[in-house]
Write a protein that holds these residues in place. Structure first.
Motif, PDB file in Angstrom:
ATOM      1  N   ASP A 161      -6.223   9.225  -5.259  1.00 20.14           N
ATOM      2  CA  ASP A 161      -7.221   8.242  -5.697  1.00 20.14           C
ATOM      3  C   ASP A 161      -8.012   7.788  -4.467  1.00 20.14           C
ATOM      4  O   ASP A 161      -7.518   7.021  -3.641  1.00 20.14           O
ATOM      5  CB  ASP A 161      -6.505   7.062  -6.361  1.00 20.14           C
ATOM      6  CG  ASP A 161      -7.451   5.995  -6.877  1.00 20.14           C
ATOM      7  OD1 ASP A 161      -8.627   5.958  -6.463  1.00 20.14           O
ATOM      8  OD2 ASP A 161      -6.993   5.169  -7.693  1.00 20.14           O
ATOM      9  N   HIS A 162      -9.234   8.279  -4.351  1.00 21.90           N
ATOM     10  CA  HIS A 162     -10.068   7.982  -3.185  1.00 21.90           C
ATOM     11  C   HIS A 162     -10.239   6.479  -2.977  1.00 21.90           C
ATOM     12  O   HIS A 162     -10.133   5.978  -1.847  1.00 21.90           O
ATOM     13  CB  HIS A 162     -11.440   8.658  -3.329  1.00 21.90           C
ATOM     14  CG  HIS A 162     -12.332   8.424  -2.156  1.00 21.90           C
ATOM     15  ND1 HIS A 162     -13.275   7.442  -2.135  1.00 21.90           N
ATOM     16  CD2 HIS A 162     -12.400   9.052  -0.955  1.00 21.90           C
ATOM     17  CE1 HIS A 162     -13.901   7.453  -0.969  1.00 21.90           C
ATOM     18  NE2 HIS A 162     -13.392   8.425  -0.239  1.00 21.90           N
ATOM     19  N   ASP A 163     -10.511   5.749  -4.045  1.00 19.44           N
ATOM     20  CA  ASP A 163     -10.701   4.298  -3.921  1.00 19.44           C
ATOM     21  C   ASP A 163      -9.428   3.605  -3.427  1.00 19.44           C
ATOM     22  O   ASP A 163      -9.490   2.711  -2.581  1.00 19.44           O
ATOM     23  CB  ASP A 163     -11.146   3.685  -5.250  1.00 19.44           C
ATOM     24  CG  ASP A 163     -12.559   4.103  -5.631  1.00 19.44           C
ATOM     25  OD1 ASP A 163     -13.358   4.442  -4.727  1.00 19.44           O
ATOM     26  OD2 ASP A 163     -12.865   4.093  -6.839  1.00 19.44           O
ATOM     27  N   ALA A 164      -8.285   4.016  -3.942  1.00 15.56           N
ATOM     28  CA  ALA A 164      -7.019   3.417  -3.503  1.00 15.56           C
ATOM     29  C   ALA A 164      -6.759   3.706  -2.029  1.00 15.56           C
ATOM     30  O   ALA A 164      -6.284   2.843  -1.289  1.00 15.56           O
ATOM     31  CB  ALA A 164      -5.860   3.944  -4.355  1.00 15.56           C
ATOM     32  N   MET A 190      -9.083   4.274   0.258  1.00 15.29           N
ATOM     33  CA  MET A 190     -10.041   3.482   1.041  1.00 15.29           C
ATOM     34  C   MET A 190      -9.565   2.028   1.152  1.00 15.29           C
ATOM     35  O   MET A 190      -9.610   1.434   2.227  1.00 15.29           O
ATOM     36  CB  MET A 190     -11.434   3.535   0.403  1.00 15.29           C
ATOM     37  CG  MET A 190     -12.100   4.889   0.521  1.00 15.29           C
ATOM     38  SD  MET A 190     -12.350   5.393   2.237  1.00 15.29           S
ATOM     39  CE  MET A 190     -13.533   4.201   2.775  1.00 15.29           C
ATOM     40  N   ARG A 191      -9.103   1.468   0.044  1.00 17.45           N
ATOM     41  CA  ARG A 191      -8.597   0.086   0.071  1.00 17.45           C
ATOM     42  C   ARG A 191      -7.384  -0.022   0.987  1.00 17.45           C
ATOM     43  O   ARG A 191      -7.264  -0.977   1.762  1.00 17.45           O
ATOM     44  CB  ARG A 191      -8.259  -0.385  -1.345  1.00 17.45           C
ATOM     45  CG  ARG A 191      -9.483  -0.703  -2.185  1.00 17.45           C
ATOM     46  CD  ARG A 191      -9.123  -1.400  -3.493  1.00 17.45           C
ATOM     47  NE  ARG A 191      -8.233  -0.605  -4.335  1.00 17.45           N
ATOM     48  CZ  ARG A 191      -8.650   0.302  -5.207  1.00 17.45           C
ATOM     49  NH1 ARG A 191      -9.926   0.543  -5.361  1.00 17.45           N
ATOM     50  NH2 ARG A 191      -7.781   0.972  -5.940  1.00 17.45           N
ATOM     51  N   LYS A 198       0.806  -1.222   0.000  1.00 17.41           N
ATOM     52  CA  LYS A 198       0.000   0.000   0.000  1.00 17.41           C
ATOM     53  C   LYS A 198       0.842   1.277   0.000  1.00 17.41           C
ATOM     54  O   LYS A 198       0.300   2.368  -0.183  1.00 17.41           O
ATOM     55  CB  LYS A 198      -0.942   0.016   1.203  1.00 17.41           C
ATOM     56  CG  LYS A 198      -1.912  -1.153   1.232  1.00 17.41           C
ATOM     57  CD  LYS A 198      -2.746  -1.223  -0.018  1.00 17.41           C
ATOM     58  CE  LYS A 198      -3.668  -2.416  -0.024  1.00 17.41           C
ATOM     59  NZ  LYS A 198      -4.430  -2.540  -1.255  1.00 17.41           N
TER      60      LYS A 198
END
Length: 75
Positions: A47-50, A52-53, A40
């Motif tokens: 990148d919001h999704d990245a 969050m993941r 990570k």
């Protein structure tokens, strides 16, 4: 008209719902935490999704690591 807001602001972790049944051995928890950190580290902060993941993955690994440390310490 009413709107169901129960899901808004739900916690990421609920001890009653998400209790840890399996606690990994400390060496495995530490190895997996290090691997997740390395994986990570290159996530795109824009990148919001990245993000969050990454947050969810790291939170899960941290919980497992703390559980393994507590188990080894007899807590």
């Amino acid at each position: 008209m009413s709107v169901d807001t129960s899901a808004m602001g739900a916690p990421l972790y609920d001890p009653e719902r998400d209790g840890t049944a399996y606690v990994p051995p400390l060496d495995a928890a530490l190895r997996l935490a290090r691997a997740t950190l390395a994986e990570k580290a290159s996530a795109n902060i824009h990148d919001h999704d990245a993000m969050m993941r990454a947050a969810v993955s790291l939170e899960m690994r941290l919980r497992a690591l703390v559980a393994a440390l507590d188990k080894e310490a007899g807590r």
